[in-house]
Design a protein around this motif. Structure first.
Motif, mmCIF file in Angstrom:
data_model
loop_
_atom_site.group_PDB
_atom_site.id
_atom_site.type_symbol
_atom_site.label_atom_id
_atom_site.label_comp_id
_atom_site.label_asym_id
_atom_site.label_seq_id
_atom_site.Cartn_x
_atom_site.Cartn_y
_atom_site.Cartn_z
ATOM 1 N N THR A 91 54.300 39.177 31.499
ATOM 2 C CA THR A 91 54.503 40.231 32.289
ATOM 3 C C THR A 91 53.888 41.455 32.353
ATOM 4 O OG1 THR A 91 56.748 39.308 32.790
ATOM 5 C CG2 THR A 91 56.487 41.341 33.613
ATOM 6 N N THR A 92 53.629 42.109 31.252
ATOM 7 C CA THR A 92 52.691 43.350 30.938
ATOM 8 C C THR A 92 51.281 42.938 31.110
ATOM 9 O OG1 THR A 92 54.441 44.052 29.275
ATOM 10 C CG2 THR A 92 52.158 45.066 29.290
ATOM 11 N N LYS A 93 50.795 42.008 30.786
ATOM 12 C CA LYS A 93 49.360 41.656 31.046
ATOM 13 C C LYS A 93 49.060 41.358 32.486
ATOM 14 C CE LYS A 93 48.493 40.204 26.338
ATOM 15 N NZ LYS A 93 47.963 39.195 25.411
ATOM 16 N N LEU A 94 49.951 40.586 32.917
ATOM 17 C CA LEU A 94 49.848 40.383 34.690
ATOM 18 C C LEU A 94 49.870 41.496 35.442
ATOM 19 C CD1 LEU A 94 49.946 38.426 37.179
ATOM 20 C CD2 LEU A 94 52.421 38.235 36.776
ATOM 21 N N GLU A 95 50.933 42.487 35.133
ATOM 22 C CA GLU A 95 50.905 43.745 35.932
ATOM 23 C C GLU A 95 49.582 44.618 35.728
ATOM 24 O OE1 GLU A 95 53.205 44.365 38.298
ATOM 25 O OE2 GLU A 95 53.989 42.555 37.845
ATOM 26 N N GLY A 96 49.184 44.487 34.587
ATOM 27 C CA GLY A 96 47.868 45.196 34.237
ATOM 28 C C GLY A 96 46.732 44.732 35.100
ATOM 29 N N TYR A 97 46.567 43.350 35.177
ATOM 30 C CA TYR A 97 45.203 42.820 35.721
ATOM 31 C C TYR A 97 45.771 42.853 37.404
ATOM 32 C CZ TYR A 97 43.215 41.014 31.576
ATOM 33 O OH TYR A 97 42.637 41.017 30.219
ATOM 34 N N LYS A 98 46.898 42.606 37.668
ATOM 35 C CA LYS A 98 47.201 42.658 39.315
ATOM 36 C C LYS A 98 46.837 44.320 39.685
ATOM 37 C CE LYS A 98 51.155 41.136 40.649
ATOM 38 N NZ LYS A 98 52.611 40.879 40.946
ATOM 39 N N ARG A 99 47.170 45.291 38.950
ATOM 40 C CA ARG A 99 46.599 46.585 39.351
ATOM 41 C C ARG A 99 45.309 46.617 39.214
ATOM 42 N NH1 ARG A 99 47.901 49.632 42.503
ATOM 43 N NH2 ARG A 99 46.192 51.435 42.272
ATOM 44 N N PHE A 100 44.436 45.946 38.448
ATOM 45 C CA PHE A 100 42.897 45.947 38.577
ATOM 46 C C PHE A 100 42.434 45.312 39.838
ATOM 47 C CE2 PHE A 100 42.652 46.086 33.404
ATOM 48 C CZ PHE A 100 42.669 47.501 33.579
ATOM 49 N N LEU A 101 43.181 44.360 40.234
ATOM 50 C CA LEU A 101 42.670 43.463 41.466
ATOM 51 C C LEU A 101 42.897 44.492 42.599
ATOM 52 C CD1 LEU A 101 41.969 41.019 43.025
ATOM 53 C CD2 LEU A 101 44.349 40.157 42.786
ATOM 54 N N ILE A 102 44.208 45.136 42.626
ATOM 55 C CA ILE A 102 44.508 46.021 43.907
ATOM 56 C C ILE A 102 43.232 47.095 43.853
ATOM 57 C CG2 ILE A 102 46.233 47.664 44.587
ATOM 58 C CD1 ILE A 102 48.320 45.410 43.659
ATOM 59 N N GLU A 103 43.004 47.714 42.770
ATOM 60 C CA GLU A 103 42.150 48.680 42.696
ATOM 61 C C GLU A 103 41.038 48.142 43.270
ATOM 62 O OE1 GLU A 103 42.184 50.342 38.618
ATOM 63 O OE2 GLU A 103 43.957 51.625 39.207
ATOM 64 N N HIS A 104 40.303 47.020 42.757
ATOM 65 C CA HIS A 104 39.362 46.542 43.283
ATOM 66 C C HIS A 104 38.997 46.166 44.663
ATOM 67 C CE1 HIS A 104 35.425 44.179 43.260
ATOM 68 N NE2 HIS A 104 36.288 43.177 44.109
ATOM 69 N N LEU A 105 40.219 45.667 45.218
ATOM 70 C CA LEU A 105 40.536 45.512 46.738
ATOM 71 C C LEU A 105 40.383 46.786 47.595
ATOM 72 C CD1 LEU A 105 43.263 42.900 46.627
ATOM 73 C CD2 LEU A 105 40.858 42.413 47.049
ATOM 74 N N GLU A 106 40.736 47.828 46.807
ATOM 75 C CA GLU A 106 40.923 49.184 47.524
ATOM 76 C C GLU A 106 39.427 49.853 47.774
ATOM 77 O OE1 GLU A 106 45.637 50.538 46.906
ATOM 78 O OE2 GLU A 106 44.060 51.146 45.466
ATOM 79 N N THR A 107 38.826 49.633 46.759
ATOM 80 C CA THR A 107 37.522 50.232 46.330
ATOM 81 C C THR A 107 36.225 49.480 46.933
ATOM 82 O OG1 THR A 107 37.333 49.650 44.007
ATOM 83 C CG2 THR A 107 38.474 51.813 44.544
ATOM 84 N N ASP A 108 36.397 48.235 46.960
ATOM 85 C CA ASP A 108 34.964 47.521 47.518
ATOM 86 C C ASP A 108 34.856 47.794 48.802
ATOM 87 O OD1 ASP A 108 36.889 46.063 48.909
ATOM 88 O OD2 ASP A 108 36.339 44.026 48.454
ATOM 89 N N GLU A 109 33.548 47.547 49.164
ATOM 90 C CA GLU A 109 32.929 47.821 50.611
ATOM 91 C C GLU A 109 33.520 46.956 51.741
ATOM 92 O OE1 GLU A 109 30.713 50.339 50.861
ATOM 93 O OE2 GLU A 109 30.931 50.677 48.737
ATOM 94 N N ASP A 110 33.927 45.821 51.262
ATOM 95 C CA ASP A 110 34.481 45.063 52.326
ATOM 96 C C ASP A 110 35.761 45.357 53.052
ATOM 97 O OD1 ASP A 110 34.991 42.868 54.180
ATOM 98 O OD2 ASP A 110 34.854 40.982 52.456
ATOM 99 N N PRO A 111 35.875 45.642 54.454
ATOM 100 C CA PRO A 111 37.023 46.562 54.938
ATOM 101 C C PRO A 111 38.291 45.071 55.056
ATOM 102 C CG PRO A 111 35.466 45.975 56.560
ATOM 103 C CD PRO A 111 34.932 45.878 55.221
ATOM 104 N N GLU A 112 37.632 43.885 55.025
ATOM 105 C CA GLU A 112 38.674 42.800 54.994
ATOM 106 C C GLU A 112 39.616 42.843 53.751
ATOM 107 O OE1 GLU A 112 37.961 38.174 54.968
ATOM 108 O OE2 GLU A 112 37.311 39.006 56.978
ATOM 109 N N THR A 113 39.033 43.227 52.732
ATOM 110 C CA THR A 113 39.673 42.904 51.516
ATOM 111 C C THR A 113 40.684 44.067 51.103
ATOM 112 O OG1 THR A 113 38.140 43.665 50.158
ATOM 113 C CG2 THR A 113 38.172 41.566 50.391
ATOM 114 N N GLU A 114 41.258 44.950 51.911
ATOM 115 C CA GLU A 114 42.193 45.969 51.621
ATOM 116 C C GLU A 114 43.591 45.434 51.336
ATOM 117 O OE1 GLU A 114 42.679 48.875 54.845
ATOM 118 O OE2 GLU A 114 40.447 48.930 54.915
#
Length: 191
Positions: A126-149
């Protein structure tokens, strides 16, 4: 219609501690469940459908190449899928349902620990999943594609500390007063 999986059972086995002789049917079902119940919420329906179509195109069209953005996104998604699928697979791999009830699955030569081992493993994943999920959300927020917010309703609570503070709901003044009343010490702070 066959369900598209973002990682294969073999990738799950190669990227984790799961042994090669583990029932692939259970692992495949857990991959699909995690993908549909949690990953789709993090990615959003539009991005999830687009990535599913990309995977179908990659599997059916010879010579199809993924874009660099999709490759990067799949690389960020893979650890989320691995730990989420492992977390979903702990109970089905540990127990089986028969006509005589729920039975603990053990080998003759396997040592079974108490329930603390199972809870410790779940907590670790669960700890590892939450950490990687946070990385994924940060990636979606910071990438150039507006569709992947990342959707606004996605819970980004970070579980490593064991303290759960829901997003955008922490009131510092209220927390200070609540702790002051418990300790008997209250000093007026002007906000």
């Amino acid at each position: 219609m066959k369900k598209i999986q973002f990682i294969s059972v073999q990738e799950l086995k190669d990227s984790s501690i799961v042994q090669t002789n583990v029932d692939e049917k259970i692992l495949s079902q857990c991959i699909t469940e995690f993908q549909e119940l949690e990953l789709q919420q993090v990615l959003g329906k539009a991005t999830y459908k687009r990535l599913s179509n990309v995977l179908v195109s990659g599997a059916t069209i010879s010579g199809y190449t993924y874009s660099d953005e999709d490759t990067l996104l799949f690389d960020v998604i893979k650890p989320v899928m691995v730990y989420g699928s492992l977390l979903y697979s702990i109970s089905p791999l540990h127990y089986k349902l028969t006509n005589k009830g729920v039975q603990n699955i053990t080998d003759d030569n396997a040592k079974t620990g108490d329930g603390r081992d199972l809870e410790s493993l779940k907590s670790n994943y669960t700890t590892k999943l939450e950490g990687y999920k946070r990385f994924l959300i940060e990636h979606l927020e910071t990438d150039e594609d507006p569709e992947t917010e990342a959707p606004c309703s996605t819970d980004t609570t970070f579980a490593i500390t064991g303290i759960s503070i829901p997003d955008n709901s922490f009131n510092e003044e209220e927390a200070y007063r609540a702790s002051a009343y418990k300790t008997g010490y209250y000093r007026r702070i002007i906000y």
